[in-house]
Design an enzyme around this catalytic site. Structure first.
Site, PDB file in Angstrom:
ATOM      1  N   HIS A  73       1.096  -1.453  -0.082  1.00  0.00           N
ATOM      2  CA  HIS A  73       0.227  -0.384  -0.231  1.00  0.00           C
ATOM      3  C   HIS A  73       1.250   1.764  -0.094  1.00  0.00           C
ATOM      4  O   HIS A  73       1.603   0.889   0.465  1.00  0.00           O
ATOM      5  CB  HIS A  73      -1.182   0.234   1.013  1.00  0.00           C
ATOM      6  CG  HIS A  73      -2.124   0.907   0.736  1.00  0.00           C
ATOM      7  ND1 HIS A  73      -2.215   2.461   0.732  1.00  0.00           N
ATOM      8  CD2 HIS A  73      -3.163   0.559   0.831  1.00  0.00           C
ATOM      9  CE1 HIS A  73      -3.366   2.697   0.856  1.00  0.00           C
ATOM     10  NE2 HIS A  73      -4.023   1.682   0.889  1.00  0.00           N
ATOM     11  N   ASP A 100      -8.145  -5.170  -0.595  1.00  0.00           N
ATOM     12  CA  ASP A 100      -8.440  -6.286  -1.174  1.00  0.00           C
ATOM     13  C   ASP A 100      -7.933  -7.645  -0.851  1.00  0.00           C
ATOM     14  O   ASP A 100      -8.175  -8.487  -1.551  1.00  0.00           O
ATOM     15  CB  ASP A 100      -7.920  -5.550  -2.579  1.00  0.00           C
ATOM     16  CG  ASP A 100      -8.236  -4.464  -2.709  1.00  0.00           C
ATOM     17  OD1 ASP A 100      -7.910  -4.037  -2.869  1.00  0.00           O
ATOM     18  OD2 ASP A 100      -9.901  -4.043  -2.971  1.00  0.00           O
TER      19      ASP A 100
END
Ligand code: SDX
Length: 431
Positions: free
Chosen positions: A312, A369
């Site tokens: 991320h 996700d």
């Protein structure tokens, strides 16, 4: 403290080519610091270069706060863990768009407003019939979202606050019907209209899956869907939200700006990752579930393979949403009596990666996700509908961020510069 003007700090100095530029600095309510470089090019002839805007803030915002080092996510100051366990998605949508949680009467009025705008005219929904059967739902939803503006095109002027209020409700209320229409198109099934008296999540599942009037949604599915929608509702200036703001900065209307956000979200490096994670887990399963081989491939640059659902730009410790979803996976599968071997593969992948120096050094952890697709699958939502589910959750965030920008009245049209590296001037010689 909310929506305050940032606090001025000590000016910063940029000294280049013998010139000194004093840059004002300022600090936000969570001690994030910025230097204002608006005068940089005029004063020094330099522009900044910042690949992926990792060090660039185009705006202040009072909607969502992320602390990537400590895994903190707050919507309007409320920790995501508390909202996830104590609110409904519409309460959170109200919070994001209006700045405060709704009172009981405000919530009832908001739910009524959503219910009264949730039906999309069947003549408009015929739009979905033009697509090939295998059309990706994100393509259909992009077209349908910007197409919605044609139904209300006398009421889309971004400068009109009443129009924005109406269009925010219309988008939030009608996006479930558009999403379900995209799903039904792919299944070759007749579309089903929303049903009065159902809550937001139940109505969505009704439009997706009901085959007759006796269809009902078990409460654990409603709870799981509410949770996932809340966790996806906003995430400050991510790629798709920044796209919504950039398009909106040209005074494009809300529908056009959100449609652009949907296309940005589709990318597998962004919201499309939830579909890519599922396809990756299925690949691993087909290939005998070799975790070590997958980890080795993810570490080998030449492979071009990334461990989808990992890493991320902001979270360098853990993604609080991934933690919540991982727990919810076990709960939902247990309550529904579902065994999904892909969850075990995902857990083994996470365990192996978190012990591997490559992932530790690069601070790569599971993101939102990584596990979400396991729950979507348990809700019978097919893989190509995972990113539309992300968009359904992110809708209030996109609307809130667009509204904050447009009503803030200070945003200039977004127009970044570049450093040209092409041919210098040359003459066109004919003949
Ligand atoms: C979302 O921004 C948001 O808030 C987004 C989001 C939201 O709610 O809106 O949180 C939603 O988009 C989550 C992210 C979903 N994407 C994926 O899961 C795709 C896989 N992840 C990567 O592509 C990547 O981690 C990103 C895109 C998420 C972040 O990319 P960055 O910040 O540009 O980091 P990078 O690609 O420069 O990676 C840094 C290093 C690189 O190695 P070096 O060049 O330094 O040697 O880490 C490596 C990368 O190769 N790396 C990975 C990896 N992610 C990064 N290596 C293997 N597998 C991965 N998943």
């Amino acid at each position: 403290m909310n929506n305050t003007k940032p606090t001025p700090g000590k000016p910063a100095q940029i000294i280049v080519d013998g010139k000194t530029l004093e840059c004002p600095t300022f600090v936000g309510t969570e001690n994030e610091k910025a230097m204002d470089i608006s005068k940089l090019r005029d004063s020094t002839g330099y522009v900044t270069f910042d690949n992926g805007y990792a060090n660039t803030s185009p705006t202040t915002s009072s909607i969502t706060y992320l602390d990537g080092d400590n895994g903190i996510l707050q919507y309007r100051g409320y920790p995501i863990e508390q909202l996830a366990s104590q609110s409904t998605f519409l309460e959170v949508a109200f919070l994001l768009m209006n700045g405060e949680l709704p009172s009981k009467t405000e919530l009832e009025a908001f739910e009524k407003e959503i219910e009264s705008h949730q039906t999309v005219d069947e003549s408009f929904l015929k739009f979905f019939d033009i697509f090939p059967k295998k059309a990706h739902p994100m393509a259909m939803l992009t077209g349908a979202t910007v197409g919605l503006s044609t139904i209300y095109q006398t009421e889309v002027d971004p400068a009109n606050k009443d129009f924005t209020k109406k269009n925010a409700i219309r988008l939030l209320a009608q996006f479930p019907a558009l999403t379900a229409a995209a799903y039904r198109h792919g299944k070759g099934e007749k579309r089903v209209a929303p049903k009065k008296g159902l809550d937001y999540a139940s109505n969505f599942m009704h439009m997706m899956f009901s085959q007759n009037d006796s269809y009902s949604v078990p409460k654990e599915i409603v709870a799981a869907l509410n949770l996932l929608l809340i966790l996806h509702a906003d995430h400050e200036q991510n790629c798709s939200t920044s796209t919504v703001r950039l398009v909106g900065s040209s005074a494009a209307n809300l529908y056009a700006s959100v449609a652009a956000g949907i296309t940005a979200l589709w990318g597998p490096l962004h919201g499309g990752a939830n579909q890519a994670v599922m396809e990756m887990l299925e690949e691993i399963q087909k290939d005998g579930g070799d975790i070590a081989k997958t980890i080795a491939k993810a570490k080998d640059k030449a492979s071009g393979f990334k461990l989808m659902g990992f890493g991320h730009r902001v979270y360098k410790n853990f993604d609080p949403r991934a933690k919540i979803i991982k727990v919810a996976c076990d709960q939902v599968l247990k309550t529904m009596g579902i065994q999904n071997p892909l969850l075990d593969i995902a857990k083994k992948l996470e365990e192996a990666a978190l012990k591997d120096t490559y992932f530790i050094e690069k601070k790569l952890y599971p993101n939102v996700d990584f596990y979400s697709g396991i729950i979507y699958s348990a809700l019978k939502i097919p893989t190509d509908m995972f990113t539309p589910m992300f968009a359904l959750g992110r809708m209030p965030g996109w609307v809130a961020q667009w509204k904050e920008m447009v009503e803030g009245g200070t945003t200039k049209i977004g127009r970044p510069r570049q450093i040209y590296t092409g041919y210098t001037k040359r003459d066109l010689k004919r003949g």
